[in-house]
Scaffold this active site. Structure first.
Site, PDB file in Angstrom:
ATOM      1  N   ASP A   1      -8.067   0.328  -4.539  1.00 36.30           N
ATOM      2  CA  ASP A   1      -7.847  -0.947  -3.843  1.00 36.30           C
ATOM      3  C   ASP A   1      -8.252  -0.808  -2.374  1.00 36.30           C
ATOM      4  O   ASP A   1      -8.313  -1.788  -1.632  1.00 36.30           O
ATOM      5  CB  ASP A   1      -6.402  -1.440  -4.002  1.00 36.30           C
ATOM      6  CG  ASP A   1      -5.378  -0.504  -3.395  1.00 36.30           C
ATOM      7  OD1 ASP A   1      -5.751   0.601  -2.934  1.00 36.30           O
ATOM      8  OD2 ASP A   1      -4.176  -0.869  -3.370  1.00 36.30           O
ATOM      9  N   SER A   2      -8.584   0.423  -1.965  1.00 40.99           N
ATOM     10  CA  SER A   2      -9.157   0.657  -0.634  1.00 40.99           C
ATOM     11  C   SER A   2     -10.452  -0.126  -0.460  1.00 40.99           C
ATOM     12  O   SER A   2     -10.934  -0.292   0.657  1.00 40.99           O
ATOM     13  CB  SER A   2      -9.430   2.157  -0.445  1.00 40.99           C
ATOM     14  OG  SER A   2     -10.205   2.661  -1.516  1.00 40.99           O
TER      15      SER A   2
ATOM     16  N   GLU B   1      -0.977  11.494  -0.578  1.00 35.92           N
ATOM     17  CA  GLU B   1      -1.728  10.981   0.573  1.00 35.92           C
ATOM     18  C   GLU B   1      -0.956  11.190   1.870  1.00 35.92           C
ATOM     19  O   GLU B   1       0.251  10.913   1.938  1.00 35.92           O
ATOM     20  CB  GLU B   1      -2.023   9.477   0.384  1.00 35.92           C
ATOM     21  CG  GLU B   1      -2.764   8.883   1.584  1.00 35.92           C
ATOM     22  CD  GLU B   1      -3.367   7.506   1.330  1.00 35.92           C
ATOM     23  OE1 GLU B   1      -3.221   6.981   0.199  1.00 35.92           O
ATOM     24  OE2 GLU B   1      -3.987   6.974   2.272  1.00 35.92           O
TER      25      GLU B   1
END
Ligand code: KIV
Length: 271
Positions: free
Chosen positions: A45-46, A182
């Site tokens: 979705d980045s 992350e």
């Protein structure tokens, strides 16, 4: 590289082989990534930030990601391709999560999905999706879909240790085949790797994880103004594209393009 599967990743971890992952948002880039030897492609979705230029991933659309994921899988049929479930597509209920995760497999043809977060609610969503026969990659640490809750993008450090470990344990318990970690301080990421049985793929999580993932446009240097510590740029695509397009602009302006070799001449069937 024939047919990377979720089992291949587990075997790679067991052999101590690094897992190489990247995002992709189109057919051609996916094809090049596969040629280069990337094992896992995430249709992240980045894309909302890296391609559409928005400030967050929150506006990512399920319909768009499904269409993009389909083209990525066609470009890299033998690579493990995962669809990233966008904000709002799984939070509400397990039923919604399963329905939308299934669309990634049935409509986009990809191999699994990724969901963000490991709090009790998210762990329930992950379990429901896994129980439906859909491989899930978990995502812990810095969670871009929680940016409003967290008040920004914050690296997880020692103070966040207990909560991070709780979330990783819950995701493993829920059945994830792998975890993205992350924005986690390196020694803490090492602790996660030693604790969980599944492959841990890091982004901004240092050197000791089982594999690395980055956003492909960051790796290729598309934005000269974006230089976070955890990225290494392997190309200057901004410079390459700018030079090429300046030449195009100059040659059209001067009449050097099109040349005689670019022009159709004579009747149909001629050159
Ligand atoms: O959307 C994305 O690209 C991701 C990666 C940063 C792991 O979630």
């Amino acid at each position: 590289m024939p047919g990377v599967t979720v089992r291949s990743l587990a075997a790679m971890k067991a052999r101590g082989e690094k897992i190489i992952a990247l995002t992709a948002y189109d057919f051609y880039t996916a094809r090049i990534e596969a040629l280069a030897g990337v094992h896992l492609i995430l249709v992240g979705d980045s894309m909302q930030m890296a391609v559409l230029g928005e400030e967050t991933t929150l506006g990512a659309s399920l319909e768009v990601l499904l269409a993009v994921a389909r083209s990525v899988k066609r470009g890299a049929p033998d690579t493990l391709v995962l669809g990233d479930m966008p904000f709002g597509s799984y939070q509400e209920s397990c039923t919604l999560a399963v329905r939308n995760a299934a669309r990634f497999l049935s409509e986009a043809g990809v191999d699994g999905v990724k969901l963000e977060g490991g709090n009790p609610r998210m762990a329930r969503r992950v379990k429901a999706v896994v129980d439906s026969g859909i491989p899930v990659m978990g995502h812990a640490g810095l969670l871009p879909q929680f940016v409003r809750m967290d008040g920004g993008y914050r690296v997880v450090r020692r103070e966040g240790r207990d909560e991070l470990l709780r979330q990783c344990d819950a995701l493993v318990e829920a059945g994830v085949f792998s975890l993205v970690l992350e924005g986690v301080e390196e020694e803490l990421a090492r602790e996660v790797v030693e604790r969980v049985p599944v492959p841990v793929i890091g982004i901004g999580a240092g050197r000791w994880v089982d594999g690395q993932i980055l956003v492909v446009s960051d790796v290729l240097g598309l934005d000269p103004g974006f230089n976070p510590k955890f990225v290494r740029k392997y190309a200057d695509l901004h410079g390459t594209i700018l030079t090429a397009l300046r030449r195009y602009v100059e040659e059209v302006a001067s009449g050097a393009f099109p040349g005689p070799e670019n022009a159709f001449k004579g009747p149909e069937g001629g050159s």
